[in-house]
Motif scaffolding. Structure first.
Motif, PDB file in Angstrom:
ATOM      1  N   UNK A  48     -28.403 -77.931 -57.093  1.00  0.00           N
ATOM      2  CA  UNK A  48     -28.148 -76.779 -56.211  1.00  0.00           C
ATOM      3  C   UNK A  48     -28.947 -75.544 -56.629  1.00  0.00           C
ATOM      4  N   UNK A  49     -30.261 -75.712 -56.639  1.00  0.00           N
ATOM      5  CA  UNK A  49     -31.150 -74.591 -56.978  1.00  0.00           C
ATOM      6  C   UNK A  49     -31.290 -73.617 -55.798  1.00  0.00           C
ATOM      7  N   UNK A  50     -31.185 -74.178 -54.580  1.00  0.00           N
ATOM      8  CA  UNK A  50     -31.232 -73.371 -53.341  1.00  0.00           C
ATOM      9  C   UNK A  50     -32.388 -72.376 -53.353  1.00  0.00           C
ATOM     10  N   UNK A  51     -33.538 -72.761 -53.884  1.00  0.00           N
ATOM     11  CA  UNK A  51     -34.629 -71.786 -53.975  1.00  0.00           C
ATOM     12  C   UNK A  51     -35.070 -71.304 -52.592  1.00  0.00           C
ATOM     13  N   UNK A  52     -35.204 -69.998 -52.460  1.00  0.00           N
ATOM     14  CA  UNK A  52     -35.756 -69.381 -51.248  1.00  0.00           C
ATOM     15  C   UNK A  52     -36.202 -67.978 -51.621  1.00  0.00           C
ATOM     16  N   UNK A 257     -22.406 -77.545 -62.186  1.00  0.00           N
ATOM     17  CA  UNK A 257     -22.509 -76.184 -61.634  1.00  0.00           C
ATOM     18  C   UNK A 257     -23.864 -76.002 -60.951  1.00  0.00           C
ATOM     19  N   UNK A 258     -23.891 -75.075 -59.980  1.00  0.00           N
ATOM     20  CA  UNK A 258     -25.114 -74.789 -59.234  1.00  0.00           C
ATOM     21  C   UNK A 258     -25.964 -73.779 -59.990  1.00  0.00           C
ATOM     22  N   UNK A 259     -27.271 -74.041 -60.045  1.00  0.00           N
ATOM     23  CA  UNK A 259     -28.174 -73.099 -60.701  1.00  0.00           C
ATOM     24  C   UNK A 259     -28.270 -71.773 -59.934  1.00  0.00           C
ATOM     25  N   UNK A 260     -28.097 -71.807 -58.617  1.00  0.00           N
ATOM     26  CA  UNK A 260     -28.289 -70.602 -57.790  1.00  0.00           C
ATOM     27  C   UNK A 260     -27.157 -69.573 -57.928  1.00  0.00           C
ATOM     28  N   UNK A 261     -26.008 -70.003 -58.429  1.00  0.00           N
ATOM     29  CA  UNK A 261     -24.840 -69.119 -58.443  1.00  0.00           C
ATOM     30  C   UNK A 261     -24.938 -68.038 -59.514  1.00  0.00           C
ATOM     31  N   UNK A 262     -24.755 -66.811 -59.126  1.00  0.00           N
ATOM     32  CA  UNK A 262     -24.668 -65.710 -60.081  1.00  0.00           C
ATOM     33  C   UNK A 262     -26.026 -65.169 -60.495  1.00  0.00           C
ATOM     34  N   UNK A 263     -26.036 -63.914 -60.940  1.00  0.00           N
ATOM     35  CA  UNK A 263     -27.267 -63.268 -61.368  1.00  0.00           C
ATOM     36  C   UNK A 263     -27.406 -63.333 -62.888  1.00  0.00           C
ATOM     37  N   UNK A 264     -28.637 -63.516 -63.351  1.00  0.00           N
ATOM     38  CA  UNK A 264     -28.908 -63.511 -64.786  1.00  0.00           C
ATOM     39  C   UNK A 264     -28.880 -64.902 -65.391  1.00  0.00           C
ATOM     40  N   UNK A 265     -29.611 -65.023 -66.515  1.00  0.00           N
ATOM     41  CA  UNK A 265     -29.734 -66.321 -67.189  1.00  0.00           C
ATOM     42  C   UNK A 265     -28.379 -66.910 -67.550  1.00  0.00           C
ATOM     43  N   UNK A 266     -27.426 -66.023 -67.907  1.00  0.00           N
ATOM     44  CA  UNK A 266     -26.117 -66.518 -68.350  1.00  0.00           C
ATOM     45  C   UNK A 266     -25.346 -67.187 -67.224  1.00  0.00           C
ATOM     46  N   UNK A 267     -25.746 -66.969 -65.980  1.00  0.00           N
ATOM     47  CA  UNK A 267     -25.055 -67.588 -64.845  1.00  0.00           C
ATOM     48  C   UNK A 267     -25.609 -68.962 -64.497  1.00  0.00           C
ATOM     49  N   UNK A 268     -26.694 -69.350 -65.151  1.00  0.00           N
ATOM     50  CA  UNK A 268     -27.329 -70.626 -64.823  1.00  0.00           C
ATOM     51  C   UNK A 268     -26.498 -71.804 -65.325  1.00  0.00           C
ATOM     52  N   UNK A 269     -26.966 -72.989 -65.063  1.00  0.00           N
ATOM     53  CA  UNK A 269     -26.315 -74.190 -65.574  1.00  0.00           C
ATOM     54  C   UNK A 269     -27.260 -75.374 -65.459  1.00  0.00           C
TER      55      UNK A 269
END
Ligand SMILES: [Zn+2]
Length: 296
Positions: A48-52, A257-269
């Motif tokens: 779920x990178x949802x890149x756009x 978890x989705x990579x796109x969710x949340x701002x900042x590196x700490x929100x990644x997964x």
């Protein structure tokens, strides 16, 4: 949290050894034993990178995906993942097919730089505006559902982007809650699992483990095929954008978890999975991704 810390400690030791410096004198004997482990296969998982190239919407920070992916890439390379599996929703919607293909082109170039060997599970957002042929053509993958072997294990990619009437998703012709694995794919899955004697891991976008809008409508039928094969150990899925885990009839179902969710590196997964020769599976979770370990 403890498991994550342990994992980070282990990674640190491994990197240290890869540097060719044999300084483990102060380490405990268990630490030494862990370094000697020989995993059957190690692979990276992202979903779920949802890149756009568009501004954030709600909790989805589309433009931050490349930076989050770069961090994951560094980890996958450093820990020598043999292959990478992307569990769907690689891109998000644009106003036109051309722009959406440009999003896909951009993010896929980054994936290509991470791993030569990589597989794509189709998510509903991958084939919303685009057709399956357009998506797969761009990423250079022949089939939307498929299987392969690596390190003593068998791996299966499923495609649940089909409407209830069997029509494949594409060009906005579907409701995202109408996810199905059609009869011809079920037949293929049954035959594929019957033909392997290896322990098996399955990849899917929509969920196979719960009831609700994020679940494949004929999930029970699919689970029955997985269970009766006697081969399937674990299923990795995306789509819900949050950590979740269930064990059903001895099969581990993990939602990442989705990579796109949340701002900042700490929100990644993102995750690294070790499936060893003895049949155990260890999932190392990074940032918001949960860790897991299962004995054979
Ligand atoms: Zn998604």
């Amino acid at each position: 949290m403890d498991a994550n810390n342990l994992d980070l400690a282990r990674i640190g030791r491994r990197a240290f050894l890869q540097g060719g410096v044999l300084v483990l004198g102060a380490a405990t004997t268990t630490a030494t034993a862990r370094v000697d482990e020989k995993p059957g296969v190690r692979f990276g998982l992202i979903t779920d990178l949802h890149y756009a190239d568009k501004p954030p919407a709600g909790t989805r920070h589309y433009r931050e995906t490349p930076a989050k992916l770069a961090e994951a890439a560094e980890r996958f390379k450093r820990d020598k993942a043999e292959f990478l599996v992307e569990l769907g929703d690689l891109i998000d919607a644009a106003d036109s097919v051309e722009v959406e293909l440009a999003y896909l082109d951009r993010i896929d170039r980054e994936l290509a730089a991470i791993a030569e060997r990589r597989r794509y599970v189709l998510g509903n957002h991958c084939v919303d505006t685009l057709t399956k042929a357009e998506f797969l053509g761009k990423v250079g993958q022949e089939r939307s559902f498929d299987s392969f072997d690596a390190g003593g294990w068998h791996f299966v990619l499923l495609d649940a982007c089909f409407r209830g009437d069997g029509e494949p998703y594409g060009r906005k012709n579907f409701e995202w809650t109408d996810a199905n694995i059609p009869a011809h794919e079920i037949r293929w899955l049954r035959d594929d699992l019957a033909a392997t004697s290896k322990p098996t891991i399955v990849f899917a976008h929509q969920r196979l483990d719960v009831e609700g809008p994020h679940t494949v409508k004929n999930a029970a039928e699919v689970r029955a095929v997985l269970e009766s094969s006697g081969r399937v150990r674990a299923v990795f899925q995306g789509h819900s954008h949050k950590n979740d885990y269930r064990e059903i009839a001895g099969v581990h179902y993990v939602t990442l978890v989705a990579m796109v969710e949340g701002s900042g590196a700490e929100s990644s997964g993102y995750a690294l999975v070790d499936a060893d020769d003895a049949g155990s599976i260890r999932v190392r979770g990074f940032r918001k991704q949960q860790a897991y370990a299962w004995a054979p």
